[in-house]
Design a protein around this motif. Structure first.
Motif, PDB file in Angstrom:
ATOM      1  N   VAL A  83       0.822  -1.216   0.000  1.00  0.00           N
ATOM      2  CA  VAL A  83       0.000   0.000   0.000  1.00  0.00           C
ATOM      3  C   VAL A  83       0.856   1.266   0.000  1.00  0.00           C
ATOM      4  CG1 VAL A  83      -1.696   1.352   1.309  1.00  0.00           C
ATOM      5  CG2 VAL A  83      -2.002  -1.122   1.037  1.00  0.00           C
ATOM      6  N   PHE A  84       1.812   1.348   0.913  1.00  0.00           N
ATOM      7  CA  PHE A  84       2.546   2.602   1.070  1.00  0.00           C
ATOM      8  C   PHE A  84       3.742   2.724   0.126  1.00  0.00           C
ATOM      9  CE2 PHE A  84       0.716   2.233   5.486  1.00  0.00           C
ATOM     10  CZ  PHE A  84      -0.249   3.207   5.284  1.00  0.00           C
ATOM     11  N   VAL A  85       4.573   1.687   0.069  1.00  0.00           N
ATOM     12  CA  VAL A  85       5.803   1.784  -0.714  1.00  0.00           C
ATOM     13  C   VAL A  85       5.514   1.615  -2.208  1.00  0.00           C
ATOM     14  CG1 VAL A  85       8.107   0.822  -1.065  1.00  0.00           C
ATOM     15  CG2 VAL A  85       7.160   0.986   1.253  1.00  0.00           C
ATOM     16  N   GLU A  86       4.722   0.597  -2.573  1.00  0.00           N
ATOM     17  CA  GLU A  86       4.482   0.339  -3.992  1.00  0.00           C
ATOM     18  C   GLU A  86       3.389   1.245  -4.578  1.00  0.00           C
ATOM     19  OE1 GLU A  86       3.929  -3.908  -4.416  1.00  0.00           O
ATOM     20  OE2 GLU A  86       5.802  -4.304  -3.347  1.00  0.00           O
ATOM     21  N   GLU A  87       2.216   1.297  -3.929  1.00  0.00           N
ATOM     22  CA  GLU A  87       1.105   2.094  -4.471  1.00  0.00           C
ATOM     23  C   GLU A  87       1.330   3.589  -4.323  1.00  0.00           C
ATOM     24  OE1 GLU A  87      -2.969   1.476  -3.252  1.00  0.00           O
ATOM     25  OE2 GLU A  87      -2.689  -0.687  -3.379  1.00  0.00           O
ATOM     26  N   GLN A  88       1.737   4.019  -3.123  1.00  0.00           N
ATOM     27  CA  GLN A  88       1.814   5.451  -2.829  1.00  0.00           C
ATOM     28  C   GLN A  88       3.229   6.014  -2.915  1.00  0.00           C
ATOM     29  OE1 GLN A  88      -0.231   6.034   0.929  1.00  0.00           O
ATOM     30  NE2 GLN A  88      -2.202   5.517   0.029  1.00  0.00           N
ATOM     31  N   ASN A  89       4.183   5.162  -3.281  1.00  0.00           N
ATOM     32  CA  ASN A  89       5.567   5.592  -3.480  1.00  0.00           C
ATOM     33  C   ASN A  89       6.195   6.251  -2.260  1.00  0.00           C
ATOM     34  OD1 ASN A  89       5.751   4.745  -6.230  1.00  0.00           O
ATOM     35  ND2 ASN A  89       4.415   6.467  -6.743  1.00  0.00           N
ATOM     36  N   CYS A  90       5.824   5.790  -1.070  1.00  0.00           N
ATOM     37  CA  CYS A  90       6.469   6.295   0.145  1.00  0.00           C
ATOM     38  C   CYS A  90       7.887   5.729   0.217  1.00  0.00           C
ATOM     39  CB  CYS A  90       5.691   5.864   1.386  1.00  0.00           C
ATOM     40  SG  CYS A  90       4.059   6.581   1.494  1.00  0.00           S
TER      41      CYS A  90
ATOM     42  N   TYR B 292      -4.623  10.609  18.705  1.00  0.00           N
ATOM     43  CA  TYR B 292      -4.508  11.389  17.464  1.00  0.00           C
ATOM     44  C   TYR B 292      -3.941  10.530  16.342  1.00  0.00           C
ATOM     45  CZ  TYR B 292       0.526  11.819  18.412  1.00  0.00           C
ATOM     46  OH  TYR B 292       1.849  11.556  18.644  1.00  0.00           O
ATOM     47  N   LEU B 293      -4.003  11.079  15.139  1.00  0.00           N
ATOM     48  CA  LEU B 293      -3.454  10.402  13.967  1.00  0.00           C
ATOM     49  C   LEU B 293      -3.196  11.442  12.891  1.00  0.00           C
ATOM     50  CD1 LEU B 293      -6.075  10.346  11.837  1.00  0.00           C
ATOM     51  CD2 LEU B 293      -6.751   8.462  13.298  1.00  0.00           C
ATOM     52  N   ASN B 294      -2.430  11.061  11.880  1.00  0.00           N
ATOM     53  CA  ASN B 294      -2.223  11.904  10.710  1.00  0.00           C
ATOM     54  C   ASN B 294      -2.953  11.227   9.558  1.00  0.00           C
ATOM     55  OD1 ASN B 294      -0.624  13.660  12.162  1.00  0.00           O
ATOM     56  ND2 ASN B 294       1.289  12.667  11.562  1.00  0.00           N
ATOM     57  N   SER B 295      -3.991  11.877   9.054  1.00  0.00           N
ATOM     58  CA  SER B 295      -4.844  11.268   8.040  1.00  0.00           C
ATOM     59  C   SER B 295      -4.518  11.783   6.648  1.00  0.00           C
ATOM     60  CB  SER B 295      -6.315  11.580   8.340  1.00  0.00           C
ATOM     61  OG  SER B 295      -7.141  11.114   7.293  1.00  0.00           O
ATOM     62  N   GLN B 296      -4.456  10.860   5.702  1.00  0.00           N
ATOM     63  CA  GLN B 296      -4.446  11.270   4.307  1.00  0.00           C
ATOM     64  C   GLN B 296      -5.816  11.886   4.020  1.00  0.00           C
ATOM     65  OE1 GLN B 296      -3.175   8.169   1.629  1.00  0.00           O
ATOM     66  NE2 GLN B 296      -1.399   7.669   2.887  1.00  0.00           N
ATOM     67  N   LEU B 297      -5.879  12.796   3.087  1.00  0.00           N
ATOM     68  CA  LEU B 297      -7.104  13.566   2.843  1.00  0.00           C
ATOM     69  C   LEU B 297      -8.308  12.679   2.563  1.00  0.00           C
ATOM     70  CD1 LEU B 297      -5.803  16.622   0.765  1.00  0.00           C
ATOM     71  CD2 LEU B 297      -5.766  16.217   3.220  1.00  0.00           C
ATOM     72  N   ASP B 298      -8.119  11.643   1.763  1.00  0.00           N
ATOM     73  CA  ASP B 298      -9.278  10.824   1.374  1.00  0.00           C
ATOM     74  C   ASP B 298      -9.767   9.896   2.482  1.00  0.00           C
ATOM     75  OD1 ASP B 298      -7.225   9.015   1.285  1.00  0.00           O
ATOM     76  OD2 ASP B 298      -7.504   8.428  -0.805  1.00  0.00           O
TER      77      ASP B 298
ATOM     78  N   ASP C 249      -2.936  22.932  10.257  1.00  0.00           N
ATOM     79  CA  ASP C 249      -2.841  23.100   8.815  1.00  0.00           C
ATOM     80  C   ASP C 249      -2.527  21.793   8.109  1.00  0.00           C
ATOM     81  OD1 ASP C 249      -3.238  25.866   9.037  1.00  0.00           O
ATOM     82  OD2 ASP C 249      -1.099  26.189   9.441  1.00  0.00           O
ATOM     83  N   GLN C 250      -2.915  21.758   6.850  1.00  0.00           N
ATOM     84  CA  GLN C 250      -2.576  20.613   6.008  1.00  0.00           C
ATOM     85  C   GLN C 250      -1.054  20.547   5.876  1.00  0.00           C
ATOM     86  OE1 GLN C 250      -5.123  20.321   2.588  1.00  0.00           O
ATOM     87  NE2 GLN C 250      -3.507  19.444   1.340  1.00  0.00           N
ATOM     88  N   PHE C 251      -0.500  19.338   5.819  1.00  0.00           N
ATOM     89  CA  PHE C 251       0.946  19.179   5.682  1.00  0.00           C
ATOM     90  C   PHE C 251       1.258  17.980   4.813  1.00  0.00           C
ATOM     91  CE2 PHE C 251      -0.314  16.685   9.325  1.00  0.00           C
ATOM     92  CZ  PHE C 251       0.443  15.535   9.240  1.00  0.00           C
ATOM     93  N   GLU C 252       2.491  17.924   4.388  1.00  0.00           N
ATOM     94  CA  GLU C 252       2.928  16.827   3.536  1.00  0.00           C
ATOM     95  C   GLU C 252       3.777  15.855   4.334  1.00  0.00           C
ATOM     96  OE1 GLU C 252       6.034  16.555   0.002  1.00  0.00           O
ATOM     97  OE2 GLU C 252       4.299  17.795  -0.540  1.00  0.00           O
ATOM     98  N   GLU C 253       3.509  14.573   4.150  1.00  0.00           N
ATOM     99  CA  GLU C 253       4.302  13.523   4.793  1.00  0.00           C
ATOM    100  C   GLU C 253       4.526  12.448   3.750  1.00  0.00           C
ATOM    101  OE1 GLU C 253       3.929  12.198   9.252  1.00  0.00           O
ATOM    102  OE2 GLU C 253       2.590  10.954   8.054  1.00  0.00           O
ATOM    103  N   ALA C 254       5.775  12.134   3.479  1.00  0.00           N
ATOM    104  CA  ALA C 254       6.138  11.135   2.466  1.00  0.00           C
ATOM    105  C   ALA C 254       5.499  11.456   1.116  1.00  0.00           C
ATOM    106  CB  ALA C 254       5.752   9.735   2.927  1.00  0.00           C
ATOM    107  N   GLY C 255       5.424  12.758   0.805  1.00  0.00           N
ATOM    108  CA  GLY C 255       4.909  13.179  -0.487  1.00  0.00           C
ATOM    109  C   GLY C 255       3.396  13.171  -0.604  1.00  0.00           C
ATOM    110  N   ILE C 256       2.691  12.939   0.506  1.00  0.00           N
ATOM    111  CA  ILE C 256       1.228  12.847   0.490  1.00  0.00           C
ATOM    112  C   ILE C 256       0.653  13.876   1.459  1.00  0.00           C
ATOM    113  CG2 ILE C 256      -0.748  11.328   0.985  1.00  0.00           C
ATOM    114  CD1 ILE C 256       1.164   8.984   0.280  1.00  0.00           C
TER     115      ILE C 256
END
Length: 140
Positions: A24-31, A103-109, A124-131
């Protein structure tokens, strides 16, 4: 459908968790892989299975701030089947009773899903691992 979420207690189950996260993270989302594997030993991991087949994973860990839910991952072919909801519910129910700050850090979707469990976006919105992400805090 037989959906089961269990706390991971065996190394072979942890390997299944890592395999799901890698897809999910490394292959699909390129983390970056080096960002994906950290804090594993101090985390409590969960594995979701559908009819015995691994399909999702997550974890929680205690941080200086409180209790952080993270690394929610559901394999593409199992999305939309309630796996994410089951993982969140199980992780929350496993937290200590005195877990006052969750707490958690949620991807937008994924924000609407976490909101169903009482999480509210903060800051505020922020970027983590390019997402793009928002920090979300559970209101108790």
């Amino acid at each position: 459908m037989s959906l089961l979420v269990q706390k991971v207690n065996h190394p072979e189950d942890l390997e299944k968790v890592f395999a799901i996260r890698k897809i999910v993270f490394v292959e699909e989302q390129n983390c970056p892989p080096e960002l994906e594997w950290e804090h594993e030993d101090e985390s409590v991991h969960f594995l979701a299975t559908h009819n015995g087949q691994p399909c999702g994973a997550c974890r929680w860990r205690k941080t200086d701030a409180g209790y952080k839910l993270e690394r929610f991952a559901v394999l593409k072919e199992f999305r939309g089947m309630g796996v994410g909801r089951a993982l969140i519910a199980e992780a929350l129910s496993d937290l200590p009773e005195n877990a006052h700050y969750i707490y958690l850090n949620s991807q937008l979707d994924a924000m609407s899903l976490y909101a169903k469990f009482g999480f509210i976006a903060e800051g505020d919105q922020f970027e983590e691992a390019g997402i793009q992400h928002f920090k979300m805090v559970k209101k108790i």
